[in-house]
Design a protein around this motif. Structure first.
Motif, PDB file in Angstrom:
ATOM      1  N   GLN A   1       8.082 -11.049   0.488  1.00  0.00           N
ATOM      2  CA  GLN A   1       7.109 -10.152   1.119  1.00  0.00           C
ATOM      3  C   GLN A   1       7.261  -8.698   0.693  1.00  0.00           C
ATOM      4  O   GLN A   1       6.556  -7.829   1.204  1.00  0.00           O
ATOM      5  CB  GLN A   1       7.240 -10.243   2.641  1.00  0.00           C
ATOM      6  N   LYS A   2       8.151  -8.399  -0.228  1.00  0.00           N
ATOM      7  CA  LYS A   2       8.424  -7.020  -0.623  1.00  0.00           C
ATOM      8  C   LYS A   2       7.167  -6.311  -1.153  1.00  0.00           C
ATOM      9  O   LYS A   2       6.861  -5.194  -0.741  1.00  0.00           O
ATOM     10  CB  LYS A   2       9.540  -6.954  -1.652  1.00  0.00           C
ATOM     11  N   ALA A   3       6.438  -6.948  -2.044  1.00  0.00           N
ATOM     12  CA  ALA A   3       5.242  -6.327  -2.619  1.00  0.00           C
ATOM     13  C   ALA A   3       4.162  -6.137  -1.560  1.00  0.00           C
ATOM     14  O   ALA A   3       3.487  -5.100  -1.527  1.00  0.00           O
ATOM     15  CB  ALA A   3       4.705  -7.172  -3.770  1.00  0.00           C
ATOM     16  N   LEU A   4       4.019  -7.108  -0.677  1.00  0.00           N
ATOM     17  CA  LEU A   4       3.026  -7.014   0.395  1.00  0.00           C
ATOM     18  C   LEU A   4       3.359  -5.875   1.360  1.00  0.00           C
ATOM     19  O   LEU A   4       2.473  -5.116   1.768  1.00  0.00           O
ATOM     20  CB  LEU A   4       2.950  -8.345   1.148  1.00  0.00           C
ATOM     21  N   VAL A   5       4.626  -5.740   1.714  1.00  0.00           N
ATOM     22  CA  VAL A   5       5.049  -4.659   2.616  1.00  0.00           C
ATOM     23  C   VAL A   5       4.814  -3.308   1.952  1.00  0.00           C
ATOM     24  O   VAL A   5       4.282  -2.374   2.575  1.00  0.00           O
ATOM     25  CB  VAL A   5       6.531  -4.832   3.026  1.00  0.00           C
ATOM     26  N   PHE A   6       5.189  -3.197   0.681  1.00  0.00           N
ATOM     27  CA  PHE A   6       4.978  -1.936  -0.035  1.00  0.00           C
ATOM     28  C   PHE A   6       3.505  -1.544  -0.036  1.00  0.00           C
ATOM     29  O   PHE A   6       3.139  -0.429   0.326  1.00  0.00           O
ATOM     30  CB  PHE A   6       5.491  -2.030  -1.477  1.00  0.00           C
ATOM     31  N   ALA A   7       2.651  -2.471  -0.445  1.00  0.00           N
ATOM     32  CA  ALA A   7       1.216  -2.186  -0.522  1.00  0.00           C
ATOM     33  C   ALA A   7       0.627  -1.914   0.863  1.00  0.00           C
ATOM     34  O   ALA A   7      -0.188  -0.998   1.035  1.00  0.00           O
ATOM     35  CB  ALA A   7       0.487  -3.352  -1.181  1.00  0.00           C
ATOM     36  N   GLY A   8       1.028  -2.699   1.854  1.00  0.00           N
ATOM     37  CA  GLY A   8       0.510  -2.520   3.206  1.00  0.00           C
ATOM     38  C   GLY A   8       0.859  -1.167   3.789  1.00  0.00           C
ATOM     39  O   GLY A   8       0.003  -0.476   4.354  1.00  0.00           O
ATOM     40  N   VAL A   9       2.114  -0.762   3.654  1.00  0.00           N
ATOM     41  CA  VAL A   9       2.538   0.538   4.180  1.00  0.00           C
ATOM     42  C   VAL A   9       1.814   1.660   3.445  1.00  0.00           C
ATOM     43  O   VAL A   9       1.319   2.612   4.066  1.00  0.00           O
ATOM     44  CB  VAL A   9       4.072   0.701   4.075  1.00  0.00           C
ATOM     45  N   PHE A  10       1.733   1.556   2.131  1.00  0.00           N
ATOM     46  CA  PHE A  10       1.066   2.589   1.330  1.00  0.00           C
ATOM     47  C   PHE A  10      -0.387   2.758   1.768  1.00  0.00           C
ATOM     48  O   PHE A  10      -0.851   3.874   2.013  1.00  0.00           O
ATOM     49  CB  PHE A  10       1.152   2.222  -0.156  1.00  0.00           C
ATOM     50  N   ILE A  11      -1.101   1.663   1.885  1.00  0.00           N
ATOM     51  CA  ILE A  11      -2.517   1.723   2.269  1.00  0.00           C
ATOM     52  C   ILE A  11      -2.676   2.203   3.707  1.00  0.00           C
ATOM     53  O   ILE A  11      -3.550   3.033   4.011  1.00  0.00           O
ATOM     54  CB  ILE A  11      -3.187   0.355   2.050  1.00  0.00           C
ATOM     55  N   LEU A  12      -1.840   1.704   4.618  1.00  0.00           N
ATOM     56  CA  LEU A  12      -1.948   2.107   6.022  1.00  0.00           C
ATOM     57  C   LEU A  12      -1.683   3.594   6.219  1.00  0.00           C
ATOM     58  O   LEU A  12      -2.354   4.242   7.024  1.00  0.00           O
ATOM     59  CB  LEU A  12      -1.005   1.280   6.889  1.00  0.00           C
ATOM     60  N   VAL A  13      -0.734   4.139   5.484  1.00  0.00           N
ATOM     61  CA  VAL A  13      -0.446   5.571   5.615  1.00  0.00           C
ATOM     62  C   VAL A  13      -1.644   6.395   5.160  1.00  0.00           C
ATOM     63  O   VAL A  13      -2.081   7.316   5.855  1.00  0.00           O
ATOM     64  CB  VAL A  13       0.825   5.946   4.824  1.00  0.00           C
ATOM     65  N   TRP A  14      -2.216   6.068   4.016  1.00  0.00           N
ATOM     66  CA  TRP A  14      -3.327   6.869   3.508  1.00  0.00           C
ATOM     67  C   TRP A  14      -4.603   6.656   4.315  1.00  0.00           C
ATOM     68  O   TRP A  14      -5.338   7.606   4.588  1.00  0.00           O
ATOM     69  CB  TRP A  14      -3.557   6.587   2.018  1.00  0.00           C
TER      70      TRP A  14
END
Length: 189
Positions: free
Chosen positions: A74-87
């Motif tokens: 889930q590392k890539a999913l967590v990275f992308a999810g956090v990045f998108i949610l922050v912006w």
């Protein structure tokens, strides 16, 4: 009398000088966020000179730190999810401030919100270190709680300077939930 002196611009400087100048500006703005003062006139002026490098670095740091704590698949999913949610979260809070008559541009507000995530970055990193030593939910909650309060307080100080006092609560409400959601992501990681 006309002089033909060469004009120096940032296009003429070395790449290393440009990077160091930008990193010094990012560090200065992070210092402003870490030590916010309500009566400091230069604070908002400094943050009104917006850049997105600092918020990008802060967001990437949070995304990488949270993805390091995620399960391997889930590392890539967590990275992308956090990045998108922050912006996306910063954009929603910014649009809300604009609709409430805020006296700040879209990118200035995103810049301020992005820099104000830094205390949560520090909390996330501390939690990562504590997880390597020992795992204690109470310690994690305290560390994240301090980061949440620090981030929210810094944002409220800046938002309070750009929103009329009768609408301030309507502007601060989404800021509170934005940082609460990021704090929750750190707690469950």
């Amino acid at each position: 009398m006309e002089t033909n002196l060469p004009v120096f611009t940032t296009l003429d400087e070395k790449v290393s000088e440009t990077i160091m100048r930008d990193l010094r500006q990012v560090a200065s703005k992070l210092k402003t966020v870490l030590i916010p003062r309500e009566d400091q006139q230069g604070t908002l002026k400094q943050l009104k000179e917006w850049d997105l490098w600092g918020p990008l670095l802060v967001c990437l740091t949070l995304s990488v730190t949270l993805s390091l704590q995620a399960p391997e698949d889930q590392k890539a999913l967590v990275f992308a999810g956090v990045f998108i949610l922050v912006w996306l979260g910063a954009a929603v809070v910014t649009v809300n401030a604009q609709l409430l008559g805020g006296s700040i541009s879209f990118f200035q507000s995103v810049c301020i919100l992005g820099y104000c995530i830094f205390p949560l970055d520090v909390a996330c990193f501390v939690c990562l270190l504590f997880k390597a030593i020992f795992s204690n939910l109470l310690v994690k909650m305290i560390v994240v709680g301090v980061g949440f309060i620090w981030s929210t307080r810094a944002s409220v100080i800046f938002m309070g300077q750009i929103i009329a006092s009768e609408r301030r609560a309507l502007a601060v409400y989404p800021v509170f939930f934005f940082y609460a959601f990021i704090s929750w992501l750190i707690l469950v990681s």
